[in-house]
Design an enzyme around this catalytic site. Sequence first.
Site, short mmCIF file in Angstrom:
data_model
loop_
_atom_site.label_atom_id
_atom_site.label_comp_id
_atom_site.label_asym_id
_atom_site.label_seq_id
_atom_site.Cartn_x
_atom_site.Cartn_y
_atom_site.Cartn_z
N SER A 108 0.85 -1.20 0.00
CA SER A 108 0.00 0.00 0.00
C SER A 108 0.88 1.24 0.00
O SER A 108 1.63 1.48 0.95
CB SER A 108 -0.91 0.02 1.23
OG SER A 108 -1.54 1.28 1.35
N HIS B 94 -0.96 -1.10 -4.36
CA HIS B 94 -2.28 -0.83 -3.78
C HIS B 94 -2.37 0.66 -3.50
O HIS B 94 -1.57 1.22 -2.74
CB HIS B 94 -2.45 -1.64 -2.49
CG HIS B 94 -3.83 -1.54 -1.91
ND1 HIS B 94 -4.89 -2.30 -2.36
CD2 HIS B 94 -4.32 -0.77 -0.90
CE1 HIS B 94 -5.97 -2.01 -1.65
NE2 HIS B 94 -5.65 -1.08 -0.77
N ASP C 286 -4.61 3.63 -2.07
CA ASP C 286 -5.74 3.99 -1.20
C ASP C 286 -6.19 5.42 -1.46
O ASP C 286 -5.44 6.37 -1.23
CB ASP C 286 -5.33 3.85 0.27
CG ASP C 286 -5.19 2.41 0.70
OD1 ASP C 286 -6.12 1.62 0.42
OD2 ASP C 286 -4.17 2.06 1.32
N MET D 219 -8.83 8.24 -0.38
CA MET D 219 -9.72 8.61 0.73
C MET D 219 -10.18 10.05 0.55
O MET D 219 -9.41 10.91 0.12
CB MET D 219 -8.99 8.48 2.06
CG MET D 219 -8.32 7.15 2.30
SD MET D 219 -7.45 7.15 3.87
CE MET D 219 -6.55 5.61 3.76
N HIS E 71 -8.16 1.33 -4.44
CA HIS E 71 -9.18 1.11 -3.41
C HIS E 71 -9.85 2.44 -3.10
O HIS E 71 -9.26 3.33 -2.51
CB HIS E 71 -8.51 0.53 -2.15
CG HIS E 71 -9.45 0.30 -1.02
ND1 HIS E 71 -9.01 0.03 0.26
CD2 HIS E 71 -10.82 0.30 -0.95
CE1 HIS E 71 -10.05 -0.13 1.05
NE2 HIS E 71 -11.16 0.04 0.35
N MET F 166 -12.03 4.52 -1.04
CA MET F 166 -12.69 4.73 0.25
C MET F 166 -13.34 6.11 0.20
O MET F 166 -12.92 7.04 0.89
CB MET F 166 -11.68 4.60 1.39
CG MET F 166 -11.23 3.18 1.63
SD MET F 166 -9.92 3.05 2.86
CE MET F 166 -8.49 3.25 1.80
N MET G 296 -11.44 -6.02 4.70
CA MET G 296 -10.70 -5.06 5.52
C MET G 296 -10.44 -5.65 6.90
O MET G 296 -11.37 -6.08 7.59
CB MET G 296 -11.49 -3.75 5.65
CG MET G 296 -11.62 -2.96 4.36
SD MET G 296 -10.02 -2.43 3.70
CE MET G 296 -9.39 -1.40 5.04
N ASP H 106 -6.56 -6.46 3.70
CA ASP H 106 -5.89 -5.17 3.84
C ASP H 106 -6.03 -4.66 5.26
O ASP H 106 -7.14 -4.46 5.74
CB ASP H 106 -6.51 -4.17 2.85
CG ASP H 106 -5.89 -2.78 2.93
OD1 ASP H 106 -4.90 -2.60 3.66
OD2 ASP H 106 -6.41 -1.87 2.25
N GLY I 22 -2.96 -4.10 8.65
CA GLY I 22 -2.17 -4.74 9.69
C GLY I 22 -1.48 -6.02 9.27
O GLY I 22 -1.05 -6.82 10.12
#
Length: 220
Positions: free
Chosen positions: A10, A35, A37, A39, A69, A71, A140, A174, A176
């Site tokens: 990510s 990846h 992200d 947002m 992704h 979000m 998630m 995705d 942790g």
Amino acid sequence: MALIQRIAPSILASDFTNLGEECEKVLEAGADWLHVDVMDGHFVPNISIGLPVVSALRQRLPDAFLDVHLMISDPDFFVEGFIEAGADLISFHPEASFHPHRLVQRIKALGAKACLAINPGSGLSCLDYLADDLDMVLIMSVNPGFGGQSFIPSVLGKITELRRRHPALDIQVDGGVNVKNIASIREAGANVFVAGSAIFKSDNYKITIDNMKKEIRYEN
């Protein structure tokens, strides 16, 4: 048929002042996908990056697989722009879309792969009439919005149940993900692993990715 395993760092955890170089290095180190992200500060309590960054990554890395992704609220209005910018795969959250099935069909008609993202507190029922049209499901394992969070162990059961229902579907996880827990995530049924801080905050990208591949008995 064995599912292909993929490591997807990510870029949210990367050094944004050297983003292009960071992405090149992580791909050279053995990453399969990038990846990305996105947002909006509305669907999740954070703002990250948008269309210009996806476009810049595509121009610099024409052969990279960009796993985007979303979000964001109202992804229905934005998928075309992200696919035109260079996204190979679009993940979105069903609760953010007016018509998830129509959006899945639109993503695929525009030439990208379609993925539904399931939050930790959400069940799998939203997949009842969508799974057969999807290329992947994203589970998630943290609440979306911030990098660097700890993996939520209860998500493992959800992954196992999803794999039981859909043995041939790509399952991405995705949140942790790290060298210590990636084997248990694979054992639960995942085959695509998003790792941000675990890779980009490590001292050596290649060693970290190699260690992850050893843990999941990586075959590609």
